[in-house]
Design a protein around this motif. Structure first.
Motif, PDB file in Angstrom:
ATOM      1  N   ALA A 120       0.859  -1.194   0.000  1.00  0.00           N
ATOM      2  CA  ALA A 120       0.000   0.000   0.000  1.00  0.00           C
ATOM      3  C   ALA A 120       0.891   1.238   0.000  1.00  0.00           C
ATOM      4  O   ALA A 120       1.986   1.221   0.540  1.00  0.00           O
ATOM      5  CB  ALA A 120      -0.887   0.001   1.249  1.00  0.00           C
ATOM      6  N   ARG A 121       0.401   2.323  -0.616  1.00  0.00           N
ATOM      7  CA  ARG A 121       1.143   3.585  -0.614  1.00  0.00           C
ATOM      8  C   ARG A 121       0.390   4.623   0.196  1.00  0.00           C
ATOM      9  O   ARG A 121      -0.842   4.601   0.273  1.00  0.00           O
ATOM     10  CB  ARG A 121       1.241   4.120  -2.045  1.00  0.00           C
ATOM     11  N   GLU A 122       1.138   5.552   0.746  1.00  0.00           N
ATOM     12  CA  GLU A 122       0.483   6.601   1.544  1.00  0.00           C
ATOM     13  C   GLU A 122      -0.043   7.732   0.674  1.00  0.00           C
ATOM     14  O   GLU A 122      -0.547   8.734   1.187  1.00  0.00           O
ATOM     15  CB  GLU A 122       1.454   7.128   2.604  1.00  0.00           C
ATOM     16  N   GLY A 123       0.045   7.612  -0.627  1.00  0.00           N
ATOM     17  CA  GLY A 123      -0.499   8.637  -1.510  1.00  0.00           C
ATOM     18  C   GLY A 123       0.049   8.511  -2.907  1.00  0.00           C
ATOM     19  O   GLY A 123       1.041   7.824  -3.149  1.00  0.00           O
ATOM     20  N   GLY A 124      -0.624   9.173  -3.849  1.00  0.00           N
ATOM     21  CA  GLY A 124      -0.092   9.329  -5.194  1.00  0.00           C
ATOM     22  C   GLY A 124      -0.681   8.419  -6.255  1.00  0.00           C
ATOM     23  O   GLY A 124      -0.581   8.718  -7.445  1.00  0.00           O
ATOM     24  N   ARG A 125      -1.270   7.292  -5.860  1.00  0.00           N
ATOM     25  CA  ARG A 125      -1.844   6.415  -6.902  1.00  0.00           C
ATOM     26  C   ARG A 125      -3.213   6.933  -7.347  1.00  0.00           C
ATOM     27  O   ARG A 125      -3.623   6.687  -8.485  1.00  0.00           O
ATOM     28  CB  ARG A 125      -1.966   4.979  -6.390  1.00  0.00           C
TER      29      ARG A 125
END
Ligand code: FAD
Length: 555
Positions: A120-125
């Protein structure tokens, strides 16, 4: 009306228009048919966000993304489809921006929906459309489905998802941003007058997405036939060869030399299909989508032996009934704010209120299966919350005070929690005990039962000025408020089973020649999950793009 094209696309949502755009650019002749007198479908009233891993505006990791979506999809999706999505979505966005005047910006702080999963990413996708000048559409602007007023500032002014987040979370500079947007709107009155518009000429969110695509199709002179509803599919020589539709009450046949792309949305507005497939209780009226998605394309393809998948799932979202509105209002963000809880008929919480909307309603059904008292559920908050924050159709009390005619319909209100519980038919002792416990947790900053505010996603829509946990505050000051939460949806998730090129498969797993399905007409590539904001439109666009490329390669 011309009766023969290489490709016929059914529907006019974002995925449909992408398929048509790409097919045209591949040198194919293409037409779209749309049942409604407006184009854009649910896509036009949506947030327009698209979940695009590996997009050019971030540094992402392919293996991490693949790991993330594989776990999220819980083994319910063919790996080839997941890989196709991850490897094509970013290419599709580049094409979208090169082929139209639409521009997308990465939301660098919008986290994926499952922060606990590896990858998982904390932002940007998640990517958000920039505002689009509706004036470019000329007369065609009047036929674009209008956004819901709840997505416009003060019901009139366009704002991007990034703007909305800054204002809702009261980030630094939010008041200046608010003033800037209002001023920009005020100064634009001449252009609005010229176009005969009450709301902003600049379009944002799903309206921007659909307008950008429509503009691309207009400049290429790709025909879009409104009020033309698919009835059935023609099948000749071992392949789908066209559609039979109703146009102004007349039956028309349109031949498709290469194939038909079904992009006619889900079946959420068909109560009989809901009763057949979705968990009970479930009402079409609880949804947020326009009325035309009645599963027509699904039924037409099933008549040819098409296979289906994930039919028991919807893109669930809790919704609120508001009188005189065409559809209910979805609660996507405000549940994370500090000082509100959701309870069942026993006055007990059943979920971390900040969870993604799909998970929220899934938890409603899980509790309802246990005690029969969680559909509907109830949202509870106090006078402080009401003063400071919005909740669905209610603007913060400091901006728009209580509307008396909504009391007992949109919201319920009482001086004490006990009276409130009585009014809404919730167990008063249960509610009192829950609120007492939540108030202790607000003081300590730890939600002992559900962990609200415990991860980056929960805190995305929170109030950073509230300490120690920006998602927790006491419910202590009367009058107290309740709102009824229905188990709504923003479309169904199950549909025709497709392969990595969006070809519809039959019961044996073989493609039905000439037949493609995308968007909510197809079973979601995400399986039962919702990996991040934009997980429905991202795939609709991407598989529209892939379907067109596949059609172009046919001999
Ligand atoms: P639609 O966009 O609904 O298009 C289907 C079209 O087919 C409609 O125009 C319909 O009239 C037409 N049609 C139906 N039957 C026929 C027929 N027989 N013949 C011809 N035409 C027919 N998703 C995201 O990914 N990101 C977001 O930010 C987001 N925000 C949302 C916010 C809201 C308020 C809502 C309601 C939804 C949101 N969604 C979002 C969900 C997303 O909008 C939908 O899942 C998506 O638009 C579905 O696309 P579609 O092409 O399958 O259907």
């Amino acid at each position: 009306m011309k009766q023969e094209f290489d490709v016929v696309v059914v529907g006019s949502g974002a995925g449909a228009m992408m398929a048509a755009l790409r097919a045209h650019d591949e040198g194919l002749s293409v037409a779209l048919i749309e049942k409604s007198d407006r184009y854009g479908g649910t896509s036009a009233i949506s947030g327009g966000g698209i979940w695009i891993p590996l997009n050019k505006q971030i540094r992402d990791d392919r293996e991490a993304v693949l790991g993330y979506v594989r776990v999220a999809a819980q083994g319910q999706v063919a790996d080839a489809r997941l890989v196709a999505y991850v490897d094509t979505a970013h290419e599709m966005v580049e094409y979208l921006q090169q082929a139209t005047r639409l521009r997308y910006a990465a939301c660098h702080r919008y986290p994926d929906y499952y922060p606990a999963l590896a990858g998982a990413r904390e932002g940007g996708r998640t990517m958000d459309p920039e505002v689009f000048d509706g004036g470019l559409l000329g007369e065609e602007l009047a036929r674009l489905r209008e956004p819901s007023s709840s997505t416009l500032l003060m019901g009139k002014v366009a704002m991007t998802a990034r703007d909305a987040h800054r204002m809702l979370a009261k980030e630094k500079g939010w008041k200046l941003l608010f003033a800037k947007l209002m001023l920009r709107f005020a100064l634009d009155f001449r252009a609005r007058k010229r176009l005969g518009r009450r709301t902003d000429r600049r379009l944002a969110l799903g309206n921007a997405l659909v307008a950008g695509l429509r503009h691309g199709l207009l400049t290429r002179q790709v025909p879009l036939y409104l009020e033309t509803a698919l009835e059935s599919l023609s099948f000749e020589g071992g392949r789908v060869s066209g559609v039979v539709a109703t146009q102004n009450g007349k039956r028309v046949e349109i031949r498709a030399r290469r194939g038909v792309v079904l992009a006619a949305g889900g079946f959420e507005r068909n109560q009989a299909l809901r009763d057949q497939y979705l968990p009970a209780p479930s009402q079409a009226a609880w949804g947020v989508t326009p009325p035309n998605n009645t599963g027509d394309a699904l039924l037409a393809a099933q008549a040819l032996g098409a296979a289906t998948d994930l039919m028991g799932w919807a893109w669930w979202a809790p919704t609120i009934h508001v009188p005189k509105q065409a559809a209910q209002t979805g609660l996507f963000a405000e549940r994370s704010l500090p000082g509100c809880i959701a309870v069942d008929g026993e006055g007990r919480r059943f979920v971390n209120e900040a969870k993604p909307y799909l998970e929220f309603v899934t938890a409603m059904y899980a509790r309802h299966r246990e005690n029969g008292r969680c559909v509907p559920a109830w949202l509870i908050f106090d006078a402080d919350f009401r003063h400071k924050y919005p909740m669905g159709p209610l603007m913060p009390g400091q901006v728009v005070p209580d509307r008396k005619s909504w009391q007992g319909v949109v919201y319920w209100k009482a001086d004490t929690l006990e009276e409130l519980a009585k009014e809404i038919g919730v167990d008063a002792a249960g509610l009192a005990a829950t609120v007492a416990r939540v108030n202790e947790d607000a003081a300590s900053g730890t939600d002992r039962d559900y962990g609200k505010g415990g991860n980056v996603f929960d805190r995305y829509y929170s109030d950073a000025s509230v300490k120690p946990n920006p998602c927790l505050a006491p419910i202590a000051k009367g009058p107290f408020y309740a709102m009824r939460l229905d188990a709504g949806d923003i479309g169904t998730k199950g549909g025709l089973l497709t392969n990595e090129d969006a070809q519809v498969l039959d019961e044996r797993g073989a493609p039905i020649a000439g037949l493609y399905a995308i968007g909510n007409t197809s079973a979601s590539v995400m399986g039962p999950s919702y990996p991040g904001a934009g997980s429905t439109l991202g795939p609709a666009l991407t598989f529209g793009y892939r379907a067109a490329k596949h059609l172009a390669l046919l001999p």
